[in-house]
Design a protein around this motif. Structure first.
Motif, PDB file in Angstrom:
ATOM      1  N   LYS A 172      38.339  56.808 -40.902  1.00 46.91           N
ATOM      2  CA  LYS A 172      38.058  57.347 -42.328  1.00 46.91           C
ATOM      3  C   LYS A 172      37.149  56.585 -43.118  1.00 46.91           C
ATOM      4  CE  LYS A 172      41.472  59.539 -44.051  1.00 46.91           C
ATOM      5  NZ  LYS A 172      42.805  60.024 -44.628  1.00 46.91           N
ATOM      6  N   SER A 173      37.403  55.165 -43.295  1.00 53.88           N
ATOM      7  CA  SER A 173      36.510  54.511 -44.008  1.00 53.88           C
ATOM      8  C   SER A 173      35.241  54.216 -43.446  1.00 53.88           C
ATOM      9  CB  SER A 173      37.212  53.014 -44.061  1.00 53.88           C
ATOM     10  OG  SER A 173      38.572  53.114 -44.518  1.00 53.88           O
ATOM     11  N   LYS A 214      33.295  57.675 -44.403  1.00 52.83           N
ATOM     12  CA  LYS A 214      32.861  57.382 -45.567  1.00 52.83           C
ATOM     13  C   LYS A 214      31.852  56.707 -45.824  1.00 52.83           C
ATOM     14  CE  LYS A 214      34.137  58.036 -50.283  1.00 52.83           C
ATOM     15  NZ  LYS A 214      34.561  59.011 -51.095  1.00 52.83           N
ATOM     16  N   VAL A 226      40.529  49.331 -44.569  1.00 48.02           N
ATOM     17  CA  VAL A 226      39.301  50.056 -45.240  1.00 48.02           C
ATOM     18  C   VAL A 226      38.151  49.195 -45.045  1.00 48.02           C
ATOM     19  CG1 VAL A 226      38.535  50.677 -47.508  1.00 48.02           C
ATOM     20  CG2 VAL A 226      40.849  51.278 -46.820  1.00 48.02           C
ATOM     21  N   SER A 272      34.694  50.221 -50.752  1.00 50.57           N
ATOM     22  CA  SER A 272      35.988  49.915 -50.313  1.00 50.57           C
ATOM     23  C   SER A 272      37.153  50.338 -51.109  1.00 50.57           C
ATOM     24  CB  SER A 272      36.057  48.755 -49.610  1.00 50.57           C
ATOM     25  OG  SER A 272      35.123  48.361 -48.627  1.00 50.57           O
ATOM     26  N   GLU A 326      36.976  52.379 -53.679  1.00 49.48           N
ATOM     27  CA  GLU A 326      37.194  53.707 -53.952  1.00 49.48           C
ATOM     28  C   GLU A 326      38.141  54.196 -53.116  1.00 49.48           C
ATOM     29  OE1 GLU A 326      33.277  55.579 -53.694  1.00 49.48           O
ATOM     30  OE2 GLU A 326      32.387  54.538 -55.579  1.00 49.48           O
ATOM     31  N   ILE A 327      38.009  53.766 -51.784  1.00 48.37           N
ATOM     32  CA  ILE A 327      39.000  54.251 -50.725  1.00 48.37           C
ATOM     33  C   ILE A 327      40.252  53.861 -50.930  1.00 48.37           C
ATOM     34  CG2 ILE A 327      39.275  54.329 -48.267  1.00 48.37           C
ATOM     35  CD1 ILE A 327      36.193  53.898 -47.990  1.00 48.37           C
ATOM     36  N   GLU A 328      40.236  52.546 -51.352  1.00 48.78           N
ATOM     37  CA  GLU A 328      41.815  51.985 -51.487  1.00 48.78           C
ATOM     38  C   GLU A 328      42.273  52.245 -52.812  1.00 48.78           C
ATOM     39  OE1 GLU A 328      44.885  48.802 -50.555  1.00 48.78           O
ATOM     40  OE2 GLU A 328      43.544  50.418 -49.431  1.00 48.78           O
TER      41      GLU A 328
END
Length: 292
Positions: A57-58, A61, A94, A118, A120-122
């Motif tokens: 998923k990371s 993105k 991530v 990273s 933003e995702i985390e």
């Protein structure tokens, strides 16, 4: 094939809620390559071998941000960072995904941009920043941007992680936190986090025990961990430099003088009397960060 090695991290370091983190020498290794078609994931439970895998998923993105149209992806995972234990396992996934995707896409992103995506995702940078840069890092979010500064800690310090045999999700550990805090608690933590950073920079390890105190999260999250208060007290009685909840928990992190040879055996003997099983790991600071 791209190989990405990422260290574990311990976040918050007592009072530094969502802004302090330290990279430690346990690692996840990810081996990633672009293939003609499909998604192949090896080295993890079947429930994570699909498009919901956090590494994949990371990667997606990152590909979207760069504008790269990927084909298929193969991911092999060698996981040594305990999952859902407050040691930055999700941050490593991530960061590993973003770094691998950036490499496949031709290294379009700078280190600052990797940190931003990273985070933003985390959701926050306190684990991502030290995993990326190594050492101890203080990081903040200002608008959409992430700013961080690496702290040089003098030699003479080591860590001991007390890792229980049960998991604690970040969602659950955040749910117990209050939506508002008294003014005095904010002032309390500002003083302790300032003391923590100053004491570590100057090698004043005798001040760390005071600096580890916190009024924002540890007393709430500790209620979710069986024997938490007793373990904290025991660590203090055994002359540790400091003790704090690692990230959202349930791992308890202990700071020790580098020449302390007695703590490990004594705390292992103590935890063997508790209802849950606790794994004890002596660790050192990883000052390098990611290795690609």
């Amino acid at each position: 094939m791209i190989s990405v090695k990422i260290p574990a991290t311990t976040a918050n370091v007592g009072p530094g809620f969502d802004c302090l983190g330290i990279a430690l020498d346990i690692y996840n290794n990810f081996f990633v390559e672009e293939i003609e078609d499909g998604l192949v994931i090896e080295g993890c439970d079947d429930e994570y071998c699909n498009e919901d895998n956090l590494i994949y998923k990371s990667m997606k993105k990152c590909f979207q941000r760069i504008g790269y149209k990927h084909k298929g992806i193969r991911i092999k995972i060698e996981n040594d960072i305990p999952i859902s234990r407050g040691l930055g396992s999700s941050a490593s996934c991530v960061l590993g995904g973003v770094i691998a995707a950036n490499k496949i896409a031709g290294n379009k992103l700078s280190k600052d941009e990797i940190l931003k995506i990273s985070s933003e995702i985390e959701g926050h940078p306190d684990n991502v920043a030290p995993a990326l840069l190594g050492g101890m890092v203080t990081s903040i979010k200002e608008g959409d941007d992430i700013y961080c500064s690496k702290i040089n800690i003098p030699k003479g310090l080591k860590f001991c992680a007390l890792i229980p045999d049960f998991k604690l999700s970040t969602e659950k550990s955040r749910a117990v936190l209050p939506s508002e805090i008294p003014y005095k608690d904010g002032v309390f933590n500002v003083g302790r986090v300032s003391l923590m950073v100053s004491a570590l920079i100057n090698g004043q390890f005798d001040l760390i025990k005071l600096a580890c105190k916190d009024s924002l999260h540890q007393k709430y999250r500790g209620s979710l961990i069986k024997d938490y208060d007793n373990i904290i007290k025991k660590c203090k009685d055994l002359d540790s430099i400091g003790v704090f909840l690692s990230g959202a928990g349930p791992t308890i992190m202990v700071m020790l003088k580098e020449n302390d040879i007695n703590f490990y055996n004594k705390i292992q003997k103590y935890t063997s009397t508790l209802d849950n099983k606790w794994s004890i790991k002596e660790l050192n600071i990883d000052n390098k960060g990611i290795d690609v």
